[in-house]
Motif scaffolding. Sequence first.
Motif, PDB file in Angstrom:
ATOM      1  N   ALA A 223      51.099  30.860  26.227  1.00  0.00           N
ATOM      2  CA  ALA A 223      51.542  31.235  27.282  1.00  0.00           C
ATOM      3  C   ALA A 223      50.910  30.708  28.445  1.00  0.00           C
ATOM      4  O   ALA A 223      51.543  30.381  29.781  1.00  0.00           O
ATOM      5  CB  ALA A 223      51.462  32.619  27.369  1.00  0.00           C
ATOM      6  N   ALA A 224      49.725  30.497  28.539  1.00  0.00           N
ATOM      7  CA  ALA A 224      48.986  30.035  29.616  1.00  0.00           C
ATOM      8  C   ALA A 224      49.160  28.397  30.030  1.00  0.00           C
ATOM      9  O   ALA A 224      49.483  27.961  31.004  1.00  0.00           O
ATOM     10  CB  ALA A 224      47.382  29.761  29.643  1.00  0.00           C
ATOM     11  N   LEU A 225      49.722  27.581  28.936  1.00  0.00           N
ATOM     12  CA  LEU A 225      50.041  26.366  29.126  1.00  0.00           C
ATOM     13  C   LEU A 225      51.525  26.265  29.735  1.00  0.00           C
ATOM     14  O   LEU A 225      51.864  25.600  30.537  1.00  0.00           O
ATOM     15  CB  LEU A 225      50.452  25.489  27.989  1.00  0.00           C
ATOM     16  CG  LEU A 225      49.239  25.307  26.885  1.00  0.00           C
ATOM     17  CD1 LEU A 225      49.269  24.648  25.728  1.00  0.00           C
ATOM     18  CD2 LEU A 225      48.078  24.488  27.932  1.00  0.00           C
ATOM     19  N   ASP A 226      52.270  27.448  29.633  1.00  0.00           N
ATOM     20  CA  ASP A 226      53.738  27.607  30.294  1.00  0.00           C
ATOM     21  C   ASP A 226      53.848  28.179  31.646  1.00  0.00           C
ATOM     22  O   ASP A 226      54.782  28.366  32.075  1.00  0.00           O
ATOM     23  CB  ASP A 226      54.414  28.223  29.085  1.00  0.00           C
ATOM     24  CG  ASP A 226      56.025  28.135  29.530  1.00  0.00           C
ATOM     25  OD1 ASP A 226      56.439  26.910  29.649  1.00  0.00           O
ATOM     26  OD2 ASP A 226      56.861  28.981  29.440  1.00  0.00           O
ATOM     27  N   SER A 227      52.515  28.551  31.985  1.00  0.00           N
ATOM     28  CA  SER A 227      52.525  29.106  33.355  1.00  0.00           C
ATOM     29  C   SER A 227      51.969  28.030  34.390  1.00  0.00           C
ATOM     30  O   SER A 227      51.574  27.278  34.077  1.00  0.00           O
ATOM     31  CB  SER A 227      51.522  30.446  32.971  1.00  0.00           C
ATOM     32  OG  SER A 227      51.832  31.404  32.091  1.00  0.00           O
ATOM     33  N   SER A 228      52.001  28.828  35.585  1.00  0.00           N
ATOM     34  CA  SER A 228      51.549  27.998  36.724  1.00  0.00           C
ATOM     35  C   SER A 228      50.299  28.722  37.339  1.00  0.00           C
ATOM     36  O   SER A 228      50.261  29.937  37.881  1.00  0.00           O
ATOM     37  CB  SER A 228      52.677  27.801  37.867  1.00  0.00           C
ATOM     38  OG  SER A 228      52.260  27.434  39.229  1.00  0.00           O
ATOM     39  N   LEU A 229      49.355  28.066  37.423  1.00  0.00           N
ATOM     40  CA  LEU A 229      47.871  28.388  37.975  1.00  0.00           C
ATOM     41  C   LEU A 229      48.341  28.788  39.618  1.00  0.00           C
ATOM     42  O   LEU A 229      47.741  29.591  40.105  1.00  0.00           O
ATOM     43  CB  LEU A 229      46.932  27.452  37.856  1.00  0.00           C
ATOM     44  CG  LEU A 229      45.558  27.749  38.441  1.00  0.00           C
ATOM     45  CD1 LEU A 229      45.016  28.745  37.727  1.00  0.00           C
ATOM     46  CD2 LEU A 229      44.616  26.544  38.402  1.00  0.00           C
ATOM     47  N   ILE A 230      49.117  27.970  40.354  1.00  0.00           N
ATOM     48  CA  ILE A 230      49.451  27.810  41.693  1.00  0.00           C
ATOM     49  C   ILE A 230      50.113  29.155  41.765  1.00  0.00           C
ATOM     50  O   ILE A 230      49.799  30.136  42.808  1.00  0.00           O
ATOM     51  CB  ILE A 230      50.061  26.324  42.240  1.00  0.00           C
ATOM     52  CG1 ILE A 230      49.118  25.290  42.059  1.00  0.00           C
ATOM     53  CG2 ILE A 230      50.508  26.906  43.661  1.00  0.00           C
ATOM     54  CD1 ILE A 230      49.908  23.995  42.395  1.00  0.00           C
ATOM     55  N   ALA A 231      51.263  29.255  41.209  1.00  0.00           N
ATOM     56  CA  ALA A 231      52.021  30.355  41.156  1.00  0.00           C
ATOM     57  C   ALA A 231      51.319  31.899  40.965  1.00  0.00           C
ATOM     58  O   ALA A 231      51.447  33.021  41.775  1.00  0.00           O
ATOM     59  CB  ALA A 231      53.279  30.416  40.333  1.00  0.00           C
ATOM     60  N   ILE A 232      50.291  31.940  40.189  1.00  0.00           N
ATOM     61  CA  ILE A 232      49.641  33.032  39.764  1.00  0.00           C
ATOM     62  C   ILE A 232      48.790  33.305  40.803  1.00  0.00           C
ATOM     63  O   ILE A 232      48.403  34.523  41.192  1.00  0.00           O
ATOM     64  CB  ILE A 232      49.012  32.905  38.416  1.00  0.00           C
ATOM     65  CG1 ILE A 232      49.938  32.909  37.355  1.00  0.00           C
ATOM     66  CG2 ILE A 232      47.810  34.134  38.368  1.00  0.00           C
ATOM     67  CD1 ILE A 232      49.380  32.860  36.062  1.00  0.00           C
ATOM     68  N   ARG A 233      48.029  32.313  41.348  1.00  0.00           N
ATOM     69  CA  ARG A 233      47.063  32.253  42.598  1.00  0.00           C
ATOM     70  C   ARG A 233      47.798  32.895  43.668  1.00  0.00           C
ATOM     71  O   ARG A 233      47.401  33.719  44.626  1.00  0.00           O
ATOM     72  CB  ARG A 233      46.102  31.117  42.740  1.00  0.00           C
ATOM     73  CG  ARG A 233      45.261  31.157  43.683  1.00  0.00           C
ATOM     74  CD  ARG A 233      44.391  29.841  43.911  1.00  0.00           C
ATOM     75  NE  ARG A 233      45.502  28.688  44.229  1.00  0.00           N
ATOM     76  CZ  ARG A 233      45.113  27.288  44.012  1.00  0.00           C
ATOM     77  NH1 ARG A 233      43.820  27.094  43.696  1.00  0.00           N
ATOM     78  NH2 ARG A 233      45.777  26.507  44.351  1.00  0.00           N
ATOM     79  N   ALA A 234      49.080  32.492  43.915  1.00  0.00           N
ATOM     80  CA  ALA A 234      49.784  32.899  45.137  1.00  0.00           C
ATOM     81  C   ALA A 234      50.169  34.353  45.099  1.00  0.00           C
ATOM     82  O   ALA A 234      50.491  35.071  46.214  1.00  0.00           O
ATOM     83  CB  ALA A 234      51.070  32.074  45.289  1.00  0.00           C
ATOM     84  N   ASN A 235      50.219  34.970  43.968  1.00  0.00           N
ATOM     85  CA  ASN A 235      50.598  36.142  43.827  1.00  0.00           C
ATOM     86  C   ASN A 235      49.406  37.119  43.009  1.00  0.00           C
ATOM     87  O   ASN A 235      49.455  38.036  42.476  1.00  0.00           O
ATOM     88  CB  ASN A 235      51.815  36.376  42.673  1.00  0.00           C
ATOM     89  CG  ASN A 235      53.103  35.774  43.143  1.00  0.00           C
ATOM     90  OD1 ASN A 235      53.632  36.560  43.934  1.00  0.00           O
ATOM     91  ND2 ASN A 235      53.328  34.556  42.939  1.00  0.00           N
TER      92      ASN A 235
END
Length: 553
Positions: free
Chosen positions: A69-81
């Motif tokens: 799930a982490a590989l399929d996520s976005s570090l930038i998008a999570i940080r922005a939210n």
Amino acid sequence: MHAETVLLLVLAAVAVIVAARWLAGRTGLPAAALLTVTGLVYALLPGPNLELDPEIVLTVLLPPLLYSAALDSSLIAIRANMRTVVGLSVLLVVVTALVIGVGFALWVPGATLAAGIALGAAVAPPDPVAALAVGRRVGLPPRLVTLIQGEGLLNDATALTLLSVAIAAAVGDGFSTWSALGSFAMSAAGGVAAGLVVAYGVRPLRRLRRDPLSSNAVSLATPFVAYLLAESVHVSGVLAVVVAGLVISHNAPYWQSGATRLQTDAVWKLVDFLLEGVVFLLIGQQLPAVIRGLGQYAPSTVVVASLITVGAVLLVRPLWLWLTEHAPQALHMRLGGSPVEAETTPPGGRSPMAPRLSGREITVLSWAGTRGVISLAAVFTIPLTTDSGAPFPDRDLLLFCAFLAVLVTLVGQGATFAPLVRRLGLRADAADAARLRNQARVAAVEAGLTRLDEMQAEQHDHVDDAAIETIRAALRTRRDRYERRLEVLTDAEGEIPMSPQYEAALRVRRAVIDAEREELLRWRDAGRLPDEGLRTLERELDHQEHLLPSRPA
């Protein structure tokens, strides 16, 4: 259990998982709900059954699922939210656990606050698998997908830490608020540190990128290494796996080869498919274990405990989202901004405030709180006895309430999530996403053309002008195609406009590839082409076919 019996159960599980996926595709029902109901029905039949072993779930099943799930996520998008993600994955988990704990202490005869909080910690973290599977199919907006992903990645660490504190208090170790906060902070900080150590520790192995098999072997081992490293120093293994996955996913495009990336994606999709299917089947099969000890409780006690648990799970989440989104503006400052926000923030000024969630978005996020196997695995870790040797207070009742909360949310919310999203009309702007992709394609082609000019000027590697001109012509053709597509998408809103000519061209290209495959098979069957040569040429055609989009975008 004999090896033959285990093998039969495994083969039967694979067959059921495949059948559930096919049925989900035909009916629109979520595969998670179908598998859970199937496991529930199987549990009622005579024959061998599998009881959930929390140690296996937390050590063997959870790390690869979280890492994927982490590989399929976005570090930038999570940080922005980050503000909303932290609110959902930390604060909401704590609030839900406290509400259930207080409810048990006040209204369940003989129940203790610590036991209630232990149950609350177990059922507080949603499992986003079912919601995300449905949400992607119906085109949920990217921001909501990011929030559901980010919450699901981080809330397990909060819940498991809170659960251990509650169990310690219930078995007789006592409870200290400051000690609990310190334990949580140390566990979280240590988990992040362990994840970073693993993420940057695998960097020297990136030399294996030219060997997809070795690279994928390292990828499969990484979540277990992160989990075991963190657990060995008594910090959050869950958080270590998530951090390692997010950092590696963010950095992998810089060093991962195309062949490795294609194979890694395929490997993790298969791992997800099988493991998710197994855990949903396991959920349904726990019915005999959770009702075994209910005979000692009065029906009214079971009903009250069930209402408190399910009611808190269903009601605290929307109430929390509404309250946090209607908080004073000062509380809505982002903990981190997106790249777009960084460009629009005035020099020396503060980051702009996070956009509030709309009523429709709050409704969808509220209904995305499906619980899963982590809740059951967590509640099964509650010990049978306290330090004094007495039975753990109301353990059988806690197991039943957790199972009921999982069943209600996974089947009830999971089966109705897609109709709710459609009814609310909350969909991603597919045309806008397609415009962005085509703009990026044009920019990438322009970079390629610039590099060609530089190579031609430098007479790089003695490449002749004819070869460069051939490549330049192909790039210009691609750029012209992308720019024409951008013109079509300029005024489009919502759905991607369909082009009959484009669709016809795709059909022609697929027909040509099919004809090439058939001819290669005729050569092989006639003995003119060895199987090794056939496989090589088939891979070439497979890559060509893989590049063809299913929809114009």
